[in-house]
Design an enzyme around this catalytic site. Structure first.
Site, short mmCIF file in Angstrom:
data_model
loop_
_atom_site.label_atom_id
_atom_site.label_comp_id
_atom_site.label_asym_id
_atom_site.label_seq_id
_atom_site.Cartn_x
_atom_site.Cartn_y
_atom_site.Cartn_z
N ASP A 254 0.85 -1.20 0.00
CA ASP A 254 0.00 0.00 0.00
C ASP A 254 0.88 1.25 0.00
N ASP B 4 4.16 2.41 -4.10
CA ASP B 4 3.19 2.96 -5.05
C ASP B 4 3.03 1.94 -6.18
N LEU C 135 -6.48 -4.49 -5.14
CA LEU C 135 -7.54 -3.58 -4.70
C LEU C 135 -7.11 -2.12 -4.69
N THR D 232 -15.64 -2.65 -9.86
CA THR D 232 -16.86 -2.11 -9.26
C THR D 232 -18.05 -2.22 -10.21
N ASP D 233 -19.25 -2.17 -9.65
CA ASP D 233 -20.45 -2.17 -10.51
C ASP D 233 -20.59 -0.86 -11.29
N GLU D 234 -19.87 0.19 -10.83
CA GLU D 234 -20.05 1.51 -11.46
C GLU D 234 -19.60 1.53 -12.92
N TYR E 199 -13.90 8.41 -11.93
CA TYR E 199 -13.55 7.20 -11.16
C TYR E 199 -13.93 5.94 -11.94
N ASN F 12 -21.87 -1.56 -3.75
CA ASN F 12 -21.39 -0.74 -2.62
C ASN F 12 -21.16 -1.58 -1.37
N LYS G 270 -17.19 8.51 2.79
CA LYS G 270 -18.24 7.75 2.11
C LYS G 270 -19.52 7.84 2.94
N PRO H 203 -25.38 15.95 4.61
CA PRO H 203 -25.55 16.50 3.26
C PRO H 203 -26.08 15.46 2.26
N GLY I 251 -23.24 14.34 -12.60
CA GLY I 251 -23.30 13.03 -13.26
C GLY I 251 -23.72 11.90 -12.33
P1 NAD Z 1 -10.09 2.69 -0.20
O1 NAD Z 1 -9.99 4.03 -0.82
O2 NAD Z 1 -10.62 2.54 1.18
O3 NAD Z 1 -8.64 2.01 -0.20
C1 NAD Z 1 -7.76 2.10 -1.28
C2 NAD Z 1 -6.37 1.70 -0.80
O4 NAD Z 1 -5.49 1.78 -1.94
C3 NAD Z 1 -5.81 2.64 0.27
O5 NAD Z 1 -5.23 1.87 1.31
C4 NAD Z 1 -4.76 3.45 -0.47
O6 NAD Z 1 -3.68 3.86 0.37
C5 NAD Z 1 -4.31 2.46 -1.53
N1 NAD Z 1 -3.73 3.14 -2.69
C6 NAD Z 1 -4.25 4.18 -3.39
N2 NAD Z 1 -3.41 4.54 -4.37
C7 NAD Z 1 -2.34 3.69 -4.31
C8 NAD Z 1 -1.15 3.56 -5.06
N3 NAD Z 1 -0.87 4.38 -6.09
N4 NAD Z 1 -0.28 2.58 -4.75
C9 NAD Z 1 -0.55 1.73 -3.70
N5 NAD Z 1 -1.65 1.83 -2.93
C10 NAD Z 1 -2.54 2.81 -3.24
O7 NAD Z 1 -10.91 1.82 -1.23
P2 NAD Z 1 -11.93 0.60 -0.99
O8 NAD Z 1 -13.27 1.16 -0.82
O9 NAD Z 1 -11.38 -0.31 0.01
O10 NAD Z 1 -11.87 -0.08 -2.43
C11 NAD Z 1 -10.88 -1.05 -2.73
C12 NAD Z 1 -11.07 -1.53 -4.15
O11 NAD Z 1 -12.36 -2.08 -4.30
C13 NAD Z 1 -10.95 -0.42 -5.19
O12 NAD Z 1 -10.28 -0.95 -6.31
C14 NAD Z 1 -12.39 -0.08 -5.52
O13 NAD Z 1 -12.50 0.40 -6.84
C15 NAD Z 1 -13.05 -1.43 -5.36
N6 NAD Z 1 -14.48 -1.41 -4.99
C16 NAD Z 1 -14.90 -0.67 -3.90
C17 NAD Z 1 -16.23 -0.73 -3.53
C18 NAD Z 1 -16.75 0.03 -2.32
O14 NAD Z 1 -17.96 0.07 -2.10
N7 NAD Z 1 -15.91 0.62 -1.50
C19 NAD Z 1 -17.14 -1.52 -4.25
C20 NAD Z 1 -16.66 -2.24 -5.36
C21 NAD Z 1 -15.34 -2.19 -5.70
O1 DAU Z 2 -20.89 0.86 -6.30
C1 DAU Z 2 -19.60 0.64 -5.84
C2 DAU Z 2 -18.94 1.95 -5.49
O2 DAU Z 2 -19.53 2.40 -4.28
C3 DAU Z 2 -17.43 1.85 -5.33
O3 DAU Z 2 -16.87 1.48 -6.56
C4 DAU Z 2 -16.83 3.18 -4.87
O4 DAU Z 2 -15.45 3.04 -4.64
C5 DAU Z 2 -17.52 3.59 -3.59
O5 DAU Z 2 -17.05 4.86 -3.17
C6 DAU Z 2 -19.04 3.63 -3.77
O6 DAU Z 2 -19.44 4.72 -4.65
P1 DAU Z 2 -20.71 5.63 -4.32
O7 DAU Z 2 -20.53 6.93 -5.00
O8 DAU Z 2 -21.97 4.89 -4.57
O9 DAU Z 2 -20.54 5.78 -2.70
P2 DAU Z 2 -20.69 7.04 -1.74
O10 DAU Z 2 -20.62 6.52 -0.34
O11 DAU Z 2 -19.79 8.16 -2.11
O12 DAU Z 2 -22.18 7.52 -2.01
C7 DAU Z 2 -23.30 6.65 -1.83
C8 DAU Z 2 -24.55 7.41 -2.25
O13 DAU Z 2 -24.79 8.47 -1.31
C9 DAU Z 2 -24.43 8.09 -3.59
O14 DAU Z 2 -25.68 8.04 -4.26
C10 DAU Z 2 -24.07 9.53 -3.26
C11 DAU Z 2 -24.79 9.76 -1.94
N1 DAU Z 2 -24.13 10.69 -1.01
C12 DAU Z 2 -22.81 10.47 -0.70
C13 DAU Z 2 -22.13 11.30 0.16
C14 DAU Z 2 -20.67 11.07 0.49
C15 DAU Z 2 -24.82 11.73 -0.43
O15 DAU Z 2 -26.03 11.92 -0.68
N2 DAU Z 2 -24.16 12.57 0.43
C16 DAU Z 2 -22.84 12.41 0.75
O16 DAU Z 2 -22.28 13.20 1.54
#
Ligand code: NAD
Ligand code: DAU
Length: 377
Positions: A34, A60, A82, A134-136, A183, A212, A222, A238, A316
């Site tokens: 990491d 990195d 990841l 991700t599903d996005e 993203y 998510n 988040k 918010p 968006g």
């Molecule tokens: P996160 O942001 O919590 O963690 C990301 C980690 O990657 C951090 O520890 C960060 O230090 C590390 N990182 C970032 N840039 C780096 C680099 N250049 N070199 C080495 N390490 C680096 O993210 P998360 O929510 O745990 O997501 C992890 C993975 O899962 C991501 O690839 C994300 O796209 C995917 N994902 C997340 C979700 C979600 O809901 N959070 C859902 C589906 C997929």
């Molecule tokens: O679907 C998987 C994705 O889920 C991952 O790939 C991403 O890494 C992860 O960040 C997440 O993306 P979202 O944009 O869906 O998550 P977030 O928690 O940012 O937002 C969830 C929903 O809530 C989204 O519709 C935006 C809304 N939101 C979010 C924040 C931070 C708000 O209304 N207010 C807020 O302050």
């Protein structure tokens, strides 16, 4: 496979995957790699940092030379990738960083793995590059419903189980990519590179696309951890737009279990969708969080509803995500272990019980952890 690198292991999902692998597979060497960006926090791994099969490497993923050297030094057999920039709002402000890390970083890992594995007598035999996506990348779905029925409605359209849904369509493994945010565009691009390394060089790759995640150790930018913390401190919540966007939530440990299963038993070159058929409109989810936090803290029911503050929508902003994970359930027998009500209760309690973790993150103190605990090891 014995020597496994987990990139992004100090982040939210990565830390759960590292913990699962370190505890479940004492015979594996788990290398947590990491860069420790703002999202990486070694305190997420405190409980396993002294285990003999665990090692942390600060690196990195864009540093091709360093990673190629690590592949050779550690004789790496498997990579679970990841590491990424993961927050949509940050990608809107700073798309370059997302392209750099998510696209170029993934490419650096792929190329280093290719050079090392192709230099071995057994080549790609027993090797695996598993990319977490991700599903996005699939874009956004409509909020539609059968004639005369107000969503959410119960459907069997996409799984063997009845579940609530906000539309007729779902994301399937063959749904066309249609990312909207910087993203998701960067994640989509990295997915294409991973598949290209299989098709062009024969690298044994796997890609999974998950919905998510929620649970402990998520960075409080988040929705869920941010709002739990704000409710506790009576700060505004918010809500983007009208709060009508729909997300499909999965408990993070269920994602980690799916990753374990797929890493060991998934078919090379396949894609698996991971999700719990658990759609929630943001505003309804926010009301559940308010109710749960108020109950646990002993506040009068509904007393935090006045914190809800509607703000300008995210640019968006994707309307609805809904993952169909039938393939994973049928082919590999995975299913989520937690009902959402249990998961959200556990999650709220975790953040309320771990105020020190939250304070360290919000104050920025967590970024000193590496210097004090690791730099001399
Ligand atoms: P996160 O942001 O919590 O963690 C990301 C980690 O990657 C951090 O520890 C960060 O230090 C590390 N990182 C970032 N840039 C780096 C680099 N250049 N070199 C080495 N390490 C680096 O993210 P998360 O929510 O745990 O997501 C992890 C993975 O899962 C991501 O690839 C994300 O796209 C995917 N994902 C997340 C979700 C979600 O809901 N959070 C859902 C589906 C997929
Ligand atoms: O679907 C998987 C994705 O889920 C991952 O790939 C991403 O890494 C992860 O960040 C997440 O993306 P979202 O944009 O869906 O998550 P977030 O928690 O940012 O937002 C969830 C929903 O809530 C989204 O519709 C935006 C809304 N939101 C979010 C924040 C931070 C708000 O209304 N207010 C807020 O302050």
């Amino acid at each position: 496979m014995k020597n496994i690198v987990i990139t992004g292991g100090a982040g939210f999902i990565g830390s759960h995957v590292v913990r699962l692998f370190v505890n479940k597979y004492p015979e594996y060497n788990i290398i947590c790699l990491d860069k420790l960006t703002y999202a990486g926090n070694l305190a997420n791994l405190k409980d396993i940092e002294d285990k003999p099969n665990y090692k942390f490497v600060k690196m990195d993923i864009c540093d091709f030379e360093a990673f190629y050297q690590l592949m050779q030094d550690e004789k790496v057999d498997g990579i679970i990738h990841l590491a990424a920039e993961s927050h949509v709002d940050r990608s809107i402000k700073d798309p370059f960083t997302f392209a750099q890390t998510n696209v170029m970083g993934t490419l650096a890992l792929l190329q280093a793995a290719k050079l090392y594995w192709e230099s071995l007598p057994e080549k790609y035999d027993g090797k695996r590059f598993y990319h977490i996506s991700t599903d996005e990348v699939y874009g956004a779905l409509e909020l539609t419903h059968p004639e005369g029925i107000e969503p959410p409605f119960t459907t069997t359209a996409s799984s063997s189980e009845h579940h609530l849904a906000y539309g007729k369509d779902f994301f399937y493994e063959d749904t066309k990519y249609n990312p909207h945010s910087p993203y998701s565009a960067a994640k989509a691009s990295s997915d294409h590179f991973v598949r290209a390394y299989h098709d062009t060089y024969g690298m044994p790759t796997i890609v999974t696309n998950c919905s998510n995640n929620y649970g402990p150790y998520q960075f409080p930018e988040k929705l869920i951890p941010l709002f739990i913390n704000n409710i506790r401190h009576r700060k505004p919540l918010p809500v983007y737009g009208k709060g009508e966007n729909v997300r499909d939530w999965l408990y993070v440990e269920d994602h980690a279990r799916a990753i374990d299963l797929i890493f060991h038993e998934g078919k090379t070159a396949e894609t698996y969708n991971i999700g719990g058929f658990n759609e929630w409109k943001n505003i309804d989810l926010i009301k559940v969080m308010i109710k749960t936090v108020d109950r646990i803290l002993g506040n009068p029911e509904g007393s935090s509803l006045d914190l809800i503050t509607y703000v300008t929508d995210r640019a968006g902003h994707d309307l609805r995500y809904a993952i169909d994970s039938t393939k994973l359930q049928k082919e590999l027998g995975w299913e989520p272990s937690l009902q959402f009500e249990e998961g959200i209760e556990k999650t709220v309690r975790w953040y309320l019980d771990n105020q020190e973790w939250m304070d360290n993150v919000t104050s920025g103190d967590y970024q000193k952890y590496y210097e004090t605990m690791y730099s001399n090891r």
